[in-house]
Design an enzyme around this catalytic site. Structure first.
Site: not given
Length: 545
Positions: A209, A278
């Protein structure tokens, strides 16, 4: 010996060109009938997922959390939140997936924790405790205001006051998600140990993330304003003031590269594992190139470039050209939907249904890189309409009504056309959009040309095309609405032609054709040295030498 080396190397690169199916566990399948999805529910549907032909699943966070950001605020990195089950439930999921030849990738949220994590509980007590420097703390300015102008992506200042330490702490997201201080080597090692915990259990990799958010500038300099003549970037909604800054000092710092090398060294001790990061940045394709090049950092990364509202052929060509110019030996991973953005059928296709869904996924699967499909992509689900009173997303509430948050893409998966879509026998945590019921798995399974079966067919067909798995890409035409490129590897040379519009398109044929390929479900044709594509059609052909 040579055969063994080739086999081992091929297996270690299973992720290259793979199709990865993303699962948002809270909304996938409710096994214990409490209105929220769980790990046992996912396990019960692994047979269905395997039938899609995908190579791996990526499961969004299921770790212990107060759920203020639905799992992206972790209070224990090494346990399962009771909402989703137990560590034994995860082990059962892992074993079942591996028996079905599915790899398992799990989310890792390293940049921040919940404010209920034991690390933060200790850190905030005073300025001298053993974890005092584990988070980003800063003194106020002389007038008591925050140390700089940094903003939270979720609205407002990125700093919150703590009366115990009489300092501000940094949070790039909710004020209940304090940012860890990666300049502290103990923090870095703690996160590497958390990675080892799950790798020891047998996971096949990590989705990381906000992978460029780990470090901040120690100088805490103010971010500059976004020039008025330059596009706003980063935030999902252009109404978010976060877009009004260029994020030069709060994210994407050069020290990040060294931590990614350390993380890669950990994964190197666990053969056949992978990472996909990401990236959300002002210039994300540049960061993607830096983070995936050199075979010593991330294995692959994805950005939000194909998760925006644009869908013009010019825009798609521009994204491809930019990444190809910059990525070098790095490897991209592409997605057109995920748990943070409006579903592609609504965002790009104006809810056109089967035909648009199929060609959009064909475009995705024709790019150079790996592919992420988000749960429900295979059904062509439109963005759900979630009434204001049912909104759960903390990101949506401050920006309502122009931006309604992420709940519309997070509503429950629909397995049948029964009440609650077969997701649960009780009221689910988010309402099921009634339009989804007719698109449920049960409704589409027996329709030969349903979106589900069309995308199944595409995934299976792509596996047999080596040029689409790992070939180079070259754009053939830089104008017009038809997308034209070649994919080339030693074993195969392919022409790809795509029409993502509702009009019939024609384009001159500029390469020699050996044969038109079949088995993918599309019906494009070549007439008098002209490629002819009906609405939402495609053509794939082998190129002659």
């Amino acid at each position: 010996m040579t055969v063994d080396i080739i086999t081992k190397d091929q297996n270690s690169l299973w992720w290259k060109g793979a199709t990865i199916y993303q699962i948002y566990p809270r909304s996938y399948c409710d096994a214990n009938q409490d209105g929220m999805g769980d790990l046992a529910g996912i396990t019960s549907k692994l047979g269905y997922i395997a039938s899609l032909g995908v190579d791996a699943i990526w499961i969004s966070p299921f770790f212990t959390s107060p759920m203020k950001d639905f799992g992206y605020d972790i209070s224990n990195y090494r346990d399962v939140d009771p909402t989703f089950g137990s560590l034994d439930d995860f082990r059962a999921l892992l074993n079942t997936a591996h028996a079905l030849n599915l790899k398992v990738i799990i989310d890792q949220v390293y940049s921040h924790t919940s404010d209920q994590h034991a690390w933060f509980t200790e850190s905030r007590q005073d300025r001298t405790n053993p974890k005092a420097d584990w988070y980003v703390w800063a003194d106020p300015k002389a007038d008591g205001t925050p140390p700089n102008n940094w903003l939270s992506l979720f609205g407002g200042k990125a700093w919150s006051w703590d009366s115990r330490r009489e300092q501000y702490y940094l949070h790039n997201f909710l004020d209940s998600q304090p940012d860890l201080n990666f300049h502290n080597p103990q923090v870095r090692e703690a996160q590497l140990e958390n990675a080892r915990f799950w790798l020891d259990m047998g996971v096949d990799g990590f989705r990381l993330d906000v992978v460029n958010f780990y470090y901040h500038s120690k100088g805490l300099e103010d971010n500059p304003a976004t020039p008025t003549d330059e596009p706003k970037t980063l935030a999902v909604s252009s109404d978010n003031p976060y877009c009004l800054q260029r994020h030069r000092y709060d994210i994407s710092q050069p020290e990040n590269l060294e931590f990614l090398r350390d993380l890669r060294n950990v994964l190197n001790d666990y053969p056949n594992t992978t990472t996909v990061g990401e990236i959300s940045a002002d210039d994300p394709l540049v960061i993607m190139s830096q983070y995936t090049s050199g075979n010593d950092k991330l294995h692959m990364a994805y950005t939000f470039d194909l998760l925006k509202e644009h869908c013009s052929a010019d825009y798609i060509r521009g994204v491809i050209s930019t990444i190809e110019e910059r990525i070098g030996d790095g490897w991209p991973c592409w997605a057109i939907s995920n748990h943070d953005v409006m579903r592609y059928t609504t965002r790009w296709g104006n809810n056109e249904g089967l035909h648009f869904s199929r060609v959009a996924v064909a475009m995705l699967m024709s790019l150079r890189g790996s592919v992420c499909l988000y749960q429900g992509d295979e059904l062509g689900l439109p963005e759900a309409d979630v009434p204001y009173d049912d909104i759960q997303d903390p990101y949506g509430l401050p920006f309502w009504p122009k931006y309604k948050g992420r709940d519309g893409c997070r509503t429950p998966m629909v397995w049948s056309d029964s009440e609650n879509g077969g997701f649960s026998e009780v009221k689910p945590w988010l309402p099921v959009d009634k339009r989804h019921l007719a698109l449920s798995v049960d409704q589409q399974e027996n329709q030969l040309e349903s979106t589900l079966n069309s995308i199944r067919q595409l995934i299976a067909w792509r596996k047999g095309q080596p040029a689409l798995i790992n070939g180079e890409i070259e754009i053939l035409s830089d104008e017009g609405e038809m997308l034209l490129w070649t994919r080339t590897c030693a074993e195969q040379k392919l022409l790809v032609a795509l029409n993502m519009t509702g009009d019939t398109l024609r384009s001159p044929l500029t390469v020699g054709i050996k044969s038109l390929l079949t088995g993918h479900g599309f019906h494009g044709s070549i007439e008098d040295e002209t490629i002819v594509l009906g609405p939402y059609e495609a053509l794939f052909a082998e190129i002659s030498d």
